[in-house]
Enzyme design. Sequence first.
Site, PDB file in Angstrom:
ATOM      1  CB  SER A 136      -0.941  -0.608   0.682  1.00  0.00           C
ATOM      2  OG  SER A 136      -0.341   0.118   2.588  1.00  0.00           O
ATOM      3  CB  THR A 193     -40.610  26.232 -11.030  1.00  0.00           C
ATOM      4  OG1 THR A 193     -42.145  26.602 -11.817  1.00  0.00           O
ATOM      5  CG2 THR A 193     -40.985  27.680  -9.501  1.00  0.00           C
ATOM      6  CG  HIS A 194     -41.852  22.917 -13.633  1.00  0.00           C
ATOM      7  ND1 HIS A 194     -42.227  21.509 -13.921  1.00  0.00           N
ATOM      8  CD2 HIS A 194     -42.380  23.703 -12.976  1.00  0.00           C
ATOM      9  CE1 HIS A 194     -42.894  21.431 -12.768  1.00  0.00           C
ATOM     10  NE2 HIS A 194     -43.447  23.063 -11.718  1.00  0.00           N
ATOM     11  CB  SER A 241     -13.456  26.400 -29.329  1.00  0.00           C
ATOM     12  OG  SER A 241     -13.092  25.102 -31.215  1.00  0.00           O
ATOM     13  CE  LYS A 282     -18.019  25.857 -28.535  1.00  0.00           C
ATOM     14  NZ  LYS A 282     -19.268  25.659 -27.947  1.00  0.00           N
ATOM     15  CG  ASN A 330     -16.297  26.364 -25.028  1.00  0.00           C
ATOM     16  OD1 ASN A 330     -17.594  26.859 -25.434  1.00  0.00           O
ATOM     17  ND2 ASN A 330     -15.385  25.462 -25.268  1.00  0.00           N
ATOM     18  CD  GLU A 381     -18.828  22.813 -19.633  1.00  0.00           C
ATOM     19  OE1 GLU A 381     -19.923  22.842 -20.788  1.00  0.00           O
ATOM     20  OE2 GLU A 381     -17.509  22.656 -20.798  1.00  0.00           O
ATOM     21  CE  LYS A 396      -4.766   3.318   4.737  1.00  0.00           C
ATOM     22  NZ  LYS A 396      -6.032   1.845   4.549  1.00  0.00           N
TER      23      LYS A 396
END
Length: 462
Positions: free
Chosen positions: A23, A155-156, A277, A283, A285, A290, A325
């Site tokens: 280990s 909401t939603h 990108s 781009k 990002n 993410e 561990k």
Amino acid sequence: MAQLWGGRFTKETDQLVYNFNASISFDQKFYKQDIKGSMAHVRMLAKQGILSEAERDVILAGLQGILADVESGKLVITEEYEDIHSFVEANLIDRIGDPGKKLHTGRSRNDQVALDMKLYTRDEVCAIDGLVRELLVVLQRLMEAHTKTVMPGFTHLQKAQPITLSHHLGAYFEMFKRDRERLSDIYERMNYCPLGAGALAGTTYPLDRTYTAGLLDFAGPTLNSMDSVSDRDYLIELLSALSTIMMHLSRFSEEVIIWNTNEYRFVEIDDAYSTGSSIMPQKKNPDIAELVRGKTGRVYGALVSLLTTMKGLPLAYNKDMQEDKELTFDAIDTVKGCLALFTGMLDTMKFNQAEMAASARNGFTNATDAADYLVNHGVPFRDAHGVIGRLVLYCIEQGKAIEELTLLELKNISPVFEEDLYEAVSMETCVNKRLTLGAPGREMMEQVIGQNRHWLLEHPAL
Ligand code: ARG
């Protein structure tokens, strides 16, 4: 192959077996805790007359030397040892000779590893708590700055009612506050010292376990030696708390990703926290958000993995437990990285207040307030709901917001509407009239922010 045992064996360990069993590649992470634990053990052995004071002093100096040399890079932890415990003991014996062979008196690697892991994770619980606190400090600053920044509440993922950015961020403040409370509970519960439990049944030496526990800043010693060497509950609790922190960070990341889209433009992530990108020059990002969302899975994985490892284990120690561990270390490092980066991203993010306000205005988020207006003028709520439904339909046909209709248009739908409707459905009124405890109205929000400011002062990092 350097191992602490072998007396009763007549054959060398197969190399593959040795590698599979070893280990040191990962438990070297707690070399400091291993040495610190040994120092406390040796002090206690001398206090109890099990070692002489001279032996104690030479062992302590040897251990101190190993610590200093590992820290300076003079002594490299190599994989020729089975685990960190063997590495330290073998080095001690090399350095000081025979007294080094007394270090392991009244101790097993089972209670030793239980102690090392506890000492290591106890420090990490404090470090993680400090990082969550830093995130709360940034949230507090943003909440104070944005009590007037109107945005749509959803909401939603459909626009629902107007709120403020302060109120939205306040929801996350509460989540991360609970995360800190969980860490603090875990700290309290785990803070008992397993050293002295031996392999499973204590020892015949007159150890003073309370003394050792005190030297290592524990609240006291654990009370059952079998439990002491086989308890991994505290790691499961910790991984559960870390999973919840990641779940919160991941939800928040998801919102940042949505808010950062060209469709929403509620926020702009700082250049330092975005990436480009290789093909599309335009781009920018939200990779950090993410990655935080993505890394949530591996922390959940650690929790499920350890729960599964533990579920069939008979008392007391079993080698399966060595699997605790790598998972825990990875989860801890992942959460620390995610917290630090998320906080940096949030701290440098620009909030586009004009876009947020326009979005709140364009989605009929004041429809409930228009219905409430009718109710306040004697219309039963269910009827008011129907009237405003027709009003919204008319607005959609006309491509207008409620407050953009003329009084004549309004009266065509319900004669109850008067000039004061415009004031009643303005975004500011809609938000600031919501003054129930926990609601977004400015006065209430300021009260809650004050309460939370106090909470932060009363809860310094662990
Ligand atoms: N590397 C082991 C672990 O992490 C240390 C304890 C070894 N104990 C034993 N009985 N083989 O669990």
